[in-house]
Design an enzyme around this catalytic site. Structure first.
Site, PDB file in Angstrom:
ATOM      1  N   SER A  23       0.840  -1.195   0.000  1.00  0.00           N
ATOM      2  CA  SER A  23       0.000   0.000   0.000  1.00  0.00           C
ATOM      3  C   SER A  23       0.877   1.248   0.000  1.00  0.00           C
ATOM      4  O   SER A  23       1.706   1.414  -0.889  1.00  0.00           O
ATOM      5  CB  SER A  23      -0.960  -0.039   1.194  1.00  0.00           C
ATOM      6  OG  SER A  23      -1.924   0.988   1.113  1.00  0.00           O
ATOM      7  N   ASP A  31      -9.655  -4.383  -5.068  1.00  0.00           N
ATOM      8  CA  ASP A  31      -9.057  -3.432  -4.141  1.00  0.00           C
ATOM      9  C   ASP A  31      -9.875  -2.148  -4.164  1.00  0.00           C
ATOM     10  O   ASP A  31     -10.081  -1.537  -5.217  1.00  0.00           O
ATOM     11  CB  ASP A  31      -7.614  -3.146  -4.577  1.00  0.00           C
ATOM     12  CG  ASP A  31      -6.819  -2.373  -3.536  1.00  0.00           C
ATOM     13  OD1 ASP A  31      -7.342  -1.359  -3.032  1.00  0.00           O
ATOM     14  OD2 ASP A  31      -5.678  -2.765  -3.250  1.00  0.00           O
ATOM     15  N   HIS A  73      -8.342  -4.738  -0.089  1.00  0.00           N
ATOM     16  CA  HIS A  73      -7.011  -4.135   0.043  1.00  0.00           C
ATOM     17  C   HIS A  73      -6.258  -4.648   1.274  1.00  0.00           C
ATOM     18  O   HIS A  73      -5.142  -5.155   1.157  1.00  0.00           O
ATOM     19  CB  HIS A  73      -7.155  -2.611   0.113  1.00  0.00           C
ATOM     20  CG  HIS A  73      -5.854  -1.880   0.182  1.00  0.00           C
ATOM     21  ND1 HIS A  73      -5.049  -1.732  -0.928  1.00  0.00           N
ATOM     22  CD2 HIS A  73      -5.204  -1.275   1.205  1.00  0.00           C
ATOM     23  CE1 HIS A  73      -3.960  -1.048  -0.588  1.00  0.00           C
ATOM     24  NE2 HIS A  73      -4.028  -0.768   0.705  1.00  0.00           N
TER      25      HIS A  73
END
Length: 473
Positions: free
Chosen positions: A213, A363, A395
């Site tokens: 991320s 996601d 995610h």
């Protein structure tokens, strides 16, 4: 609800204690920290201030070092050896800045290699720097970073030394990939320079860089910049998951959603002096309203969970915030900065070490299409890329579900056994592979999933939990 946060984290820590104590990774070092003293905020701690004349030192030079007591959630000592290094790195304009990396060393560590782990702190507040949050007694204002300490623990139990840099630099500049990438690479250099004190065999030990991320911004940019910025490093591989390869794409994707709070944090980060402040500030002065300035000022003091709550469901394009609406994306300075922070856009910034990319189709924070565009760009420019699509889950869960594959890639990369060329595959399950990493590590993965509080498909529950965080923080 504020009082419940330390209680919840303490309960999680206590639930992990049997797992961790059953597999000791080193000796505790509380004697290295004076009793009764809590860690100081980076804005007040003299350790973070570089010595005079540091600008003349080459990037990666260690300017200062110390031992700390690392912790789980600021409450329980992590029974390992932990060091912090202040090192010289580089701002967007090429000037010298400094930042800190925290190095965790297990007792039976592998002396010939280490992991550079780039945690997703996703904030433009200096109090959210990992080096501060990792210390025993620090206020745990970044739940995401705190939970990723459990991921670091997995690497430690596998015997790896792990270095986790404050890659956003001294201004906590969230978003500018080039600054974050050089922060990672100079952090790796710093570990090499300090190798004897850390028990590593070489000043250029083999390294694998890992980030998910927000941490994948730093990882991806480090991968692309390394061949020209730090060619002497022995990089064996890079792992980037849920990668925000395109800031424009991510901005448009999350605007007006439960995750729109990342947008003002990135604006503050891009506008820092070490990033693009000299160019961006005049534009913001012209178009941001008083209400918008108040939002940015508030965001500059918040870690990611609080920022998500503050800007929950709001839109950057609201005329109450800035006067250009969607036209802000085409304003010349803004457009140029966003273009400069699109990963894979320049063939000269292509990784030469093998890369493992992974991303969930669904996601809900980082667009899947932007990740596949990065994959295609790097592959067409000759990089060795393995791309795994997770067809289920969202995610946050994908970071955990993907860990068995990540660990296998890391081990293969250190042994020089990753495949050449580009390959793609798909993972259909959203369940943790039973005993995928062995009996000793499975309980930590399960606790991590529980801690994330993600019970539904595609991380749907996370959207509800963001509002719950509002009560906690």
């Amino acid at each position: 609800m504020l009082i419940l946060l330390p209680l919840r984290l303490a309960l999680l820590g206590l639930s992990l204690a049997p797992v961790i104590s059953a597999h000791p990774t080193g000796s505790a070092t509380p004697q290295d920290v004076p009793r009764g003293l809590l860690p100081q905020d980076p804005s007040e701690d003299p350790f973070y201030q570089p010595p005079g004349g540091f600008e003349a030192e080459p990037p990666g030079t260690v300017l200062r070092s110390r031992r700390i007591v690392a912790s789980f959630f600021g409450l329980l000592p992590n029974l390992i050896e932990a060091h912090q290094l202040l090192y010289r790195t580089t701002a967007i304009d090429g000037s010298a800045i400094s930042t800190v990396t925290t190095v965790f060393k297990p007792l039976n560590s592998k002396p010939d290699r280490f992991i550079s782990f780039h945690t997703a702190y996703d904030s433009s507040a200096v109090s959210c720097q990992p080096s501060y949050q990792y210390q025993l007694g620090s206020p745990q204002t970044d739940l995401i970073l705190s939970l990723e300490m459990l991921v670091i623990q997995i690497y430690l139990l596998l015997g790896y030394v792990v270095a986790s840099p404050d890659y956003e630099g001294p201004d906590a500049a969230f978003g500018p990939g080039r600054l974050e990438g050089t922060g990672v690479l100079d952090g790796i250099r710093a570990v090499g320079h300090h190798h004897a004190a850390l028990g590593l065999d070489s000043a250029t030990p083999p390294v694998v860089g890992v980030g998910y991320s927000g941490g994948a911004i730093a990882t991806g940019w480090a991968a692309g910049l390394q061949p020209t910025y730090a060619p002497e490093l022995d990089i064996r591989g890079w792992v980037a998951g849920g990668t925000p390869a395109n800031l424009t794409g991510t901005l448009v994707f999350i605007d007006g959603t439960a995750f729109s709070g990342f947008i003002p944090s990135a604006i503050v980060g891009l506008n820092q002096p070490s990033a693009y402040g000299a160019r961006l500030q005049p534009v913001l002065d012209d178009i941001v309203t008083d209400a918008g300035r108040s939002i940015l000022e508030t965001t500059s003091t918040q870690c990611a969970p609080a920022a998500l709550v503050s800007f929950f469901g709001r839109s950057l394009f609201d005329p109450a915030i800035q006067t250009m609406g969607r036209g802000i994306l085409h304003e010349p300075t803004v457009a140029d900065i966003l273009k400069a922070n699109t990963m894979g856009a320049n063939s000269s910034e292509t990784p030469t070490a093998p890369v493992f990319l992974y991303h969930a189709t669904d996601d809900e924070i980082i667009p899947y299409a932007n990740a596949t565009t990065l994959r295609d760009a790097w592959c067409s420019d000759g990089a060795d890329v393995h791309f795994t699509t997770f067809a289920s889950g969202g995610h946050a869960t994908t970071e955990v579900i993907g860990l068995p594959r990540v660990i296998k890639f890391v081990e293969a990369a250190f042994e020089g056994k990753t495949a050449k060329g580009c390959a793609m595959d798909e993972e259909l399950s959203d369940q943790l592979e039973p005993l995928a990493l062995g009996v000793s590590l499975e309980p930590i993965l399960v606790k991590l999933l529980h801690a994330l509080m993600l019970a539904g498909k595609k991380d749907g529950k996370l959207r509800q939990d963001v509002k719950v965080w509002g009560e906690i923080f």
